[in-house]
Design a protein around this motif. Structure first.
Motif, short mmCIF file in Angstrom:
data_model
loop_
_atom_site.label_atom_id
_atom_site.label_comp_id
_atom_site.label_asym_id
_atom_site.label_seq_id
_atom_site.Cartn_x
_atom_site.Cartn_y
_atom_site.Cartn_z
N TYR A 19 46.30 8.57 -107.66
CA TYR A 19 47.42 9.14 -107.19
C TYR A 19 47.89 10.39 -108.19
O TYR A 19 47.59 10.35 -109.31
N GLY A 20 48.20 11.22 -107.58
CA GLY A 20 48.33 12.81 -108.04
C GLY A 20 50.02 13.07 -108.10
O GLY A 20 50.27 14.32 -108.09
N GLY A 21 50.82 12.13 -107.99
CA GLY A 21 52.24 12.31 -107.85
C GLY A 21 52.71 12.48 -106.38
O GLY A 21 53.99 12.30 -105.99
N LYS A 22 51.87 12.52 -105.49
CA LYS A 22 52.01 12.37 -104.12
C LYS A 22 50.87 12.03 -103.15
O LYS A 22 49.90 12.24 -103.60
N ILE A 23 51.42 11.45 -102.06
CA ILE A 23 50.37 10.80 -101.17
C ILE A 23 50.58 10.49 -99.76
O ILE A 23 51.94 10.04 -99.60
N SER A 24 49.95 10.75 -98.83
CA SER A 24 50.09 10.49 -97.44
C SER A 24 49.34 9.39 -96.92
O SER A 24 47.96 9.06 -97.41
N LEU A 25 50.04 8.48 -96.52
CA LEU A 25 49.25 7.12 -95.82
C LEU A 25 49.56 6.70 -94.39
O LEU A 25 50.49 7.11 -93.93
N GLN A 35 62.61 2.28 -107.19
CA GLN A 35 63.62 3.34 -107.67
C GLN A 35 62.90 4.39 -108.52
O GLN A 35 62.36 3.90 -109.28
N GLY A 36 62.99 5.62 -107.83
CA GLY A 36 62.15 6.79 -108.74
C GLY A 36 61.14 7.33 -107.92
O GLY A 36 60.66 8.53 -107.89
N MET A 37 60.43 6.51 -106.61
CA MET A 37 59.76 7.03 -105.88
C MET A 37 60.48 7.43 -104.67
O MET A 37 61.52 7.04 -103.99
N GLN A 38 59.99 8.26 -103.93
CA GLN A 38 60.55 8.73 -103.06
C GLN A 38 59.81 8.68 -101.56
O GLN A 38 58.33 8.78 -101.40
N PHE A 39 60.25 8.29 -100.49
CA PHE A 39 59.79 7.90 -99.31
C PHE A 39 60.00 9.04 -98.25
O PHE A 39 61.36 9.18 -98.11
N SER A 40 59.03 9.27 -97.24
CA SER A 40 59.32 10.31 -96.28
C SER A 40 58.46 9.78 -94.95
O SER A 40 57.16 9.61 -95.17
N GLY A 41 59.20 9.64 -93.79
CA GLY A 41 58.50 9.04 -92.72
C GLY A 41 57.68 9.93 -91.96
O GLY A 41 58.03 11.33 -91.95
N PHE A 83 53.28 7.88 -93.26
CA PHE A 83 54.50 8.07 -94.48
C PHE A 83 54.00 8.72 -95.34
O PHE A 83 52.75 8.76 -95.89
N GLU A 84 54.97 9.48 -96.26
CA GLU A 84 54.45 10.05 -97.51
C GLU A 84 55.11 9.44 -98.66
O GLU A 84 56.56 9.12 -98.56
N LEU A 85 54.66 9.35 -99.84
CA LEU A 85 55.28 8.72 -101.06
C LEU A 85 55.03 10.05 -102.08
O LEU A 85 53.87 10.44 -102.19
N SER A 86 55.95 10.07 -102.93
CA SER A 86 55.92 10.78 -103.96
C SER A 86 56.85 10.32 -105.29
O SER A 86 57.44 9.49 -105.12
N GLY A 87 56.41 11.00 -106.32
CA GLY A 87 57.25 10.36 -107.52
C GLY A 87 56.64 9.39 -108.17
O GLY A 87 55.74 8.79 -107.70
#
Length: 411
Positions: free
Chosen positions: A206-212, A229-235, A272-276
């Motif tokens: 993990y480098g701070g952001k990942i697409s799954l 909490q502390g991680m961001q989710f983007s569909g 979806f994408e995760l970051s943080g």
């Protein structure tokens, strides 16, 4: 007179020895055809620092068996192997007879339903840590068992440990085996009739952001993405995730964000994408003993045990967190099962099954003991002494349950 005294002494000693001997008998029934299971292997396992085989036998023409018990104070497990599938039944010190139901097996059972699949995420700056949970319902008719469950992991995932909790409440460790198809795996645990929960721990770079882009092996009624909490989710494209609360698998879990897709099929494409970064709150060092006079924090870990203890060095910074994560839930569920197993029929409606306070206390004690042993903070002698004390506590609790049930039945 001397000869009579000696003979009487030998007779008393033999009677005492006979009274101390214990055996476990039982009957094995084939739940597929409702007939006795004939010729099945029956193994007596002693539970301690692992599973130690004491003895074994086979069921007779009536599906019955009898096993001598060497250590009458130890916890035991009865394992019956039928149609290349293992079935387990607990045998606490006060239990002398058990009933075991087995089933015929089939490579693929049409009556399987994936009730839900959950992916629980936490992350550091270099590693994504995932706990994946599957809840599968086997409603096959006639009732049969499927020996394995297959699923997909994302590219770059490294599976660590797995465990399963079957319909009878017994938690056991499970093996993850790669399949011929890329990124497809199988958990080697039988899916018996009823609901089975499978839990897998894996990590990813993990480098701070990942697409799954998850891939399902079978349709799922619900697909949950849980982030701390502390991680961001983007569909992403292909599906619309809906926020939901609480997470049905653990409604008491806080400090998380939950999103769900309903009625997902294997052919459906979504991402979806995760970051943080973010991690579950650390566990207090001991049950009911906060540090520095601070109030005790709520146990905010998925499944009641898939989190990190407040240890230094922090096991989350090493591979030990993976072992402790699964081990805690495994042992806690086992302890809870011993406390609540088989209340008499007359007592089932007179008292609640299980105590959250007892469960939490036992979970914390077992977790702390295993954590200290893994980190070398206690000697083998200290560990064995503490483990023996916990086993004794379990035995006394079982005896209290027995006396309580007897008194309730008499009333």
């Amino acid at each position: 007179m001397k000869q009579a005294t000696i003979a009487l002494t030998l007779l008393v000693c033999s009677l005492v020895a006979a009274a101390q001997q214990r055996s476990i008998s039982g009957t094995v029934t084939n739940g597929t055809n409702h007939r006795p299971a004939v010729g099945d292997d029956v193994i007596l396992l002693k539970l301690g620092q692992g599973m130690e085989e004491e003895t074994r036998t086979k069921t007779d023409a009536r599906g019955e068996f009898k096993l001598p018990v060497t250590d009458t104070n130890a916890m035991h497990l009865i394992r019956v192997r039928h149609d290349n599938v293992n079935y387990h039944e607990p045998a606490p010190p006060n239990v002398d007879r058990v009933q075991v139901t087995v089933y015929n097996s089939a490579a693929h059972v049409s009556g399987l339903t994936l009730m839900d699949q959950s992916e629980v995420y936490q992350a550091t700056t270099t590693e994504l840590r995932v706990i994946e949970l599957f809840r599968i319902n086997n409603s096959s008719a006639p009732a049969v068992t499927q020996p394995t469950f297959e699923f997909y992991l994302p590219e770059g995932a490294s599976a660590k440990l797995a465990q399963a909790v079957s319909a009878n409440g017994m938690p056991v460790t499970a093996t993850v085996v790669p399949q011929q198809e890329k990124n497809r795996y199988a958990i080697m645990h039988p899916l018996r009739p009823g609901v089975t929960q499978l839990e897998l721990v894996y990590t990813m770079p993990y480098g701070g952001k990942i697409s799954l882009r998850p891939r399902l092996a079978m349709p799922a009624d619900h697909f949950y993405v849980v982030t701390v909490q502390g991680m961001q989710f983007s569909g992403g494209g292909g599906a619309s995730f809906q926020p939901t609360s609480p997470w049905p698998i653990d409604p008491n879990l806080t400090g998380i964000d939950v999103r769900v897709l309903n009625n997902v099929t294997p052919s459906q494409s979504f991402s979806f994408e995760l970051s943080g970064t973010g991690e579950f709150p650390p566990q207090q060092a001991a049950a009911g003993q906060p540090q520095g006079g601070e109030p005790t924090e709520e146990d905010n870990r998925p499944g009641g045990g898939l989190g990190a203890p407040n240890e230094k060095p922090d096991p989350l910074r090493s591979s030990q967190w993976l072992f402790l994560a699964v081990l805690t839930l495994f042992l806690a569920a086992g302890a809870t099962y011993v406390y609540t197993a088989r209340p008499p029929a007359g007592a089932q409606e007179k008292r609640p099954v299980g105590s959250p306070l007892v469960m939490d206390a036992m979970k914390e004690e077992i977790f702390q003991l295993e954590a200290e042993r893994l980190q070398g903070k206690i000697s083998p002698q200290e560990y064995n002494s503490a483990k023996a004390a916990l086993d004794k506590t379990l035995q006394r609790a079982v005896q209290r349950e027995k006396h309580t049930d007897k008194a309730a039945g008499n009333s």
